[in-house]
Design a protein around this motif. Structure first.
Motif, mmCIF file in Angstrom:
data_model
loop_
_atom_site.group_PDB
_atom_site.id
_atom_site.type_symbol
_atom_site.label_atom_id
_atom_site.label_comp_id
_atom_site.label_asym_id
_atom_site.label_seq_id
_atom_site.Cartn_x
_atom_site.Cartn_y
_atom_site.Cartn_z
ATOM 1 N N SER A 40 -10.507 6.757 2.720
ATOM 2 C CA SER A 40 -11.872 6.309 2.962
ATOM 3 C C SER A 40 -12.887 6.976 2.038
ATOM 4 O O SER A 40 -14.054 6.587 2.022
ATOM 5 C CB SER A 40 -12.262 6.564 4.419
ATOM 6 N N TYR A 41 -12.463 7.966 1.255
ATOM 7 C CA TYR A 41 -13.400 8.710 0.418
ATOM 8 C C TYR A 41 -13.576 8.027 -0.938
ATOM 9 O O TYR A 41 -12.663 7.382 -1.473
ATOM 10 C CB TYR A 41 -12.916 10.145 0.221
ATOM 11 N N HIS A 42 -14.761 8.208 -1.533
ATOM 12 C CA HIS A 42 -15.112 7.501 -2.762
ATOM 13 C C HIS A 42 -14.666 8.215 -4.034
ATOM 14 O O HIS A 42 -14.614 7.589 -5.101
ATOM 15 C CB HIS A 42 -16.626 7.293 -2.839
ATOM 16 N N PHE A 43 -14.365 9.501 -3.953
ATOM 17 C CA PHE A 43 -14.049 10.262 -5.155
ATOM 18 C C PHE A 43 -12.671 10.890 -4.995
ATOM 19 O O PHE A 43 -12.426 11.628 -4.038
ATOM 20 C CB PHE A 43 -15.113 11.335 -5.401
ATOM 21 N N VAL A 44 -11.786 10.607 -5.957
ATOM 22 C CA VAL A 44 -10.397 11.052 -5.867
ATOM 23 C C VAL A 44 -10.100 11.966 -7.054
ATOM 24 O O VAL A 44 -10.170 11.541 -8.210
ATOM 25 C CB VAL A 44 -9.420 9.860 -5.860
#
Length: 370
Positions: A40-44
């Motif tokens: 669900s997070y935008h930055f990987v």
């Protein structure tokens, strides 16, 4: 709320900013999936250097919800973005619009184009447009003097053979103009049939002469120069044939060349092969940009993938079905991204490169004349 610290594969690494997660190399035989640890997070993060780029509190902001497909371009004179719309193949108009970054109002620049695609500003601030053409109207590179509104055709053939469909365009500091020319218009059914040329990369000399600089691509698409213009990056989207079918044996990669004498490219080599971070699809590396530190940003179906100048994948800014991107803002430190229905932005610890007009307009040190 901060993400949990990863200990199994990243022992000793500190906690991450909110909204940031790590990428995990999985094991198929062991049932461990490859991809982001928090989907669900935008930055990987795939490499620790990505954290320096993101800063302590990265976030994606929605700038506008609108039909925005290609040609994303920052206009420093008006602090606005230009973009082209996604024209439906059933002869719906393909348009150029302008978004004011202060008021978020959207205005028409052109209500009916010849399937405009990539756009850039030349060193004098004139607008250059890749007009892909349509049946009965051959493709060309259009130049518009934004002070007078006068439009001119600066290239529409190579040795008298019409172009296929110019896709992306960049300007070098010497005033030369470089563009890709894949045959997507023919394959997608709106362009001239029976292309007369291979899918190649071209250079327009300041005197107007058009030359081929690189070939052997399936679908040359986005292109960008390194900050010192010693390298040329070209994305190849041959994996996507222009219709719903895809072919895993065709390119989904970024090729890099060394630029010699300001006009010739040599030492062709693979810079990066692109795949979605979770392996859900092979890559569709479309728009590409570079910052002044040499990092390469490429739009893909899973977002913007960021690669350092040595080819190390740093991480992903997750944006579903990202198509293209552009650096903008007075410091050229904001990355704008489009995905056909939104314009999004991310503030980064970076400065966009390859923007000679915008850089000198804002008097940025990186663009100061030597």
């Amino acid at each position: 709320m901060k993400s949990k610290e990863v200990t199994s594969l990243h022992t000793g690494e500190s906690e991450l900013p909110e909204g940031v997660t790590r990428w995990r190399q999985g094991r198929i035989r062991d049932g461990i999936p490859t991809g982001a640890e928090n989907e669900s997070y935008h930055f990987v993060v795939r490499h620790e250097d990505f954290l320096d780029l993101l800063g302590p509190s990265p976030r994606i902001e929605k700038v506008a919800e609108t039909n925005a497909h290609e040609g994303l371009l920052y206009m420093p004179d008006t602090d606005s973005l230009l973009f082209t719309t996604l024209g439906v193949l059933e002869h719906a108009p393909n348009q150029i619009k302008r978004l004011c970054l202060k008021t978020h109002e959207i205005f028409f620049i052109s209500e009916n184009t010849d399937y405009a695609n990539g756009m850039t500003l030349d060193c004098q601030g004139n607008l250059l447009i890749c007009q892909q053409g349509c049946k009965g109207s051959p493709a060309y590179i259009e130049k518009i003097d934004l002070k007078t509104g006068v439009s001119s055709n600066i290239a529409d053939n190579w040795y008298g053979r019409r172009l296929n469909g110019p896709n992306d365009i960049v300007v070098k500091s010497d005033g030369s103009i470089w563009f890709t020319d894949p045959d997507y218009p023919m394959e997608q059914g709106f362009g001239e049939e029976n292309p007369m040329l291979k899918n190649q990369v071209y250079r327009i000399d300041p005197d107007g002469t058009v030359d081929v600089v690189a070939d052997k691509f399936q679908k040359p698409n986005g292109l960008a120069f390194s900050p010192d213009e010693s390298r040329l990056y070209v994305t190849d989207t041959g994996y996507y044939s222009g219709v719903p079918e895809v072919d895993k044996n065709r390119p989904h990669s970024i090729t890099v060349f060394d630029v010699k004498n300001g006009r010739q490219v040599h030492d062709r080599r693979l810079f990066a092969s692109i795949c979605a971070f979770d392996g859900s699809s092979l890559g569709m590396p479309d728009g590409i940009k570079v910052d002044t530190a040499g990092r390469v940003y490429v739009a893909n179906a899973d977002g913007v993938q960021v690669i350092n100048e040595t080819g190390v994948m740093l991480g992903l800014i997750r944006v579903e079905k990202a198509v293209t991107l552009a650096f903008g803002g007075p410091l050229l430190d904001t990355l704008y991204i489009v995905n056909d229905h939104e314009i999004l932005s991310v503030k980064l610890n970076a400065t966009g490169a390859g923007l000679p007009y915008a850089g000198t307009y804002h008097k940025l040190p990186q663009y100061a004349k030597q």
